[in-house]
Scaffold this active site. Structure first.
Site, mmCIF file in Angstrom:
data_model
loop_
_atom_site.group_PDB
_atom_site.id
_atom_site.type_symbol
_atom_site.label_atom_id
_atom_site.label_comp_id
_atom_site.label_asym_id
_atom_site.label_seq_id
_atom_site.Cartn_x
_atom_site.Cartn_y
_atom_site.Cartn_z
ATOM 1 N N ALA A 64 0.839 -1.192 0.000
ATOM 2 C CA ALA A 64 0.000 0.000 0.000
ATOM 3 C C ALA A 64 0.879 1.248 0.000
ATOM 4 O O ALA A 64 2.066 1.202 0.331
ATOM 5 C CB ALA A 64 -0.911 0.001 1.222
ATOM 6 N N GLY A 107 -0.849 -4.962 0.610
ATOM 7 C CA GLY A 107 -2.031 -4.854 -0.228
ATOM 8 C C GLY A 107 -1.870 -5.535 -1.570
ATOM 9 O O GLY A 107 -2.839 -6.035 -2.150
ATOM 10 N N GLU A 110 -2.603 -9.070 -0.896
ATOM 11 C CA GLU A 110 -4.042 -9.207 -0.695
ATOM 12 C C GLU A 110 -4.786 -9.199 -2.027
ATOM 13 O O GLU A 110 -5.753 -9.956 -2.219
ATOM 14 C CB GLU A 110 -4.553 -8.087 0.220
ATOM 15 C CG GLU A 110 -4.159 -8.304 1.673
ATOM 16 C CD GLU A 110 -4.521 -7.139 2.574
ATOM 17 O OE1 GLU A 110 -5.131 -7.384 3.632
ATOM 18 O OE2 GLU A 110 -4.195 -5.987 2.237
ATOM 19 N N GLU A 130 3.277 -5.762 7.311
ATOM 20 C CA GLU A 130 2.579 -4.738 8.094
ATOM 21 C C GLU A 130 2.996 -4.696 9.548
ATOM 22 O O GLU A 130 3.032 -3.621 10.169
ATOM 23 C CB GLU A 130 1.052 -4.967 8.007
ATOM 24 C CG GLU A 130 0.411 -4.519 6.711
ATOM 25 C CD GLU A 130 0.416 -5.585 5.636
ATOM 26 O OE1 GLU A 130 -0.357 -5.482 4.684
ATOM 27 O OE2 GLU A 130 1.228 -6.543 5.747
#
Length: 256
Positions: A64, A107, A110, A130
């Site tokens: 991200a 992300g 994901e 993360e």
């Protein structure tokens, strides 16, 4: 005009390319909306039977965009509800394949896990870093990784923030195939092209039934499977497929 992605359609395959190579395709909120909107567009386009997601440059998506979140707080995030856009990916009915190379982190991982199948390069690095930022995955990472590889191994990767390579990801069922990077996209598109020859309604209802199996008892899943089996007997493709079999010819499926 799309700012962060590119889309194309070839041989009934919708191709979505993440296109922020200067930041290794890091995902910001506007980019996430573009990705999901493009998937929804492909899902409604009758000329598209299979969708492929890939990344431009050196990575699939390296995570991200941290600069976008650094000043957020719990209340602003709750009000923003930024992950609601990711929930829409699970509503895509057509097969979605990911061609993943380089880094697929946070992300980006994901997004790959949101796809139905993952084809990965030999040098791919997958993971959720993360925890090293004092946070955790928020767009389904803890859930999808656990369903892919089981509780103990998922916790190990999520707690350490380490990356996994292609061989370990394949061993634990996180990815489907390891492919040399120079032919990764071509091989993924080749597999997608095979799927475009299958009955579109069958592809769709098989995907529904398999996804149901992940979250329900065997009995409930079998009832759902049976309903979808019956539904396909109201399709023209079922009539064409069985007639073609009896006539010893290839079927011509139309998705009806």
């Amino acid at each position: 005009m799309k700012k962060y992605i590119k889309t194309a359609c070839d041989k009934n395959i919708g191709i979505l390319t993440l296109n922020r190579p200067e930041v290794l395709n890091a995902l910001n909120r506007e980019m996430a909306e573009e990705i999901v909107s493009a998937l929804e567009h492909f899902d409604q386009d009758d000329s598209v039977r299979v969708i492929v997601i890939t990344g431009s440059g050196k990575a699939f998506a390296a995570g991200a965009d941290i600069s976008e979140m650094v000043n957020d707080d719990a209340i602003s995030l709750e009000l923003l509800n930024q992950f609601a856009v990711w929930d829409r990916i699970s509503l895509i009915k057509k097969p979605v394949l990911a061609a993943v190379h380089g880094f697929a982190l946070g992300g980006g991982f994901e997004l790959a896990l949101s796809c139905d199948l993952i084809f990965a390069s030999e040098q791919v690095q997958l993971g959720f870093p993360e925890i090293k930022l004092g946070v955790m995955p928020g767009a389904g990472g803890t859930q999808r990784l656990t369903k892919s590889m089981g509780k103990a191994k998922a916790l190990e990767w999520l707690w350490t923030g380490d990356t996994m390579g292609a061989k370990e990801a394949l061993q634990y069922g996180v990815i489907n195939r390891i492919i040399p990077e120079e032919v990764l996209l071509d091989e993924t598109l080749g597999f997608a092209e095979k799927l475009t020859k299958q009955a579109p309604l069958s592809l769709r209802l098989i995907k529904e039934a398999v996804n149901k199996a992940v979250d329900t008892s065997i009995y409930e899943g079998m009832q759902f499977e049976r309903k979808n089996f019956y539904l396909l007997f109201s399709s023209l493709d079922q009539k064409e497929g069985m007639q073609a079999f009896l006539e010893k010819r290839l079927p011509k499926f139309e998705g009806r």
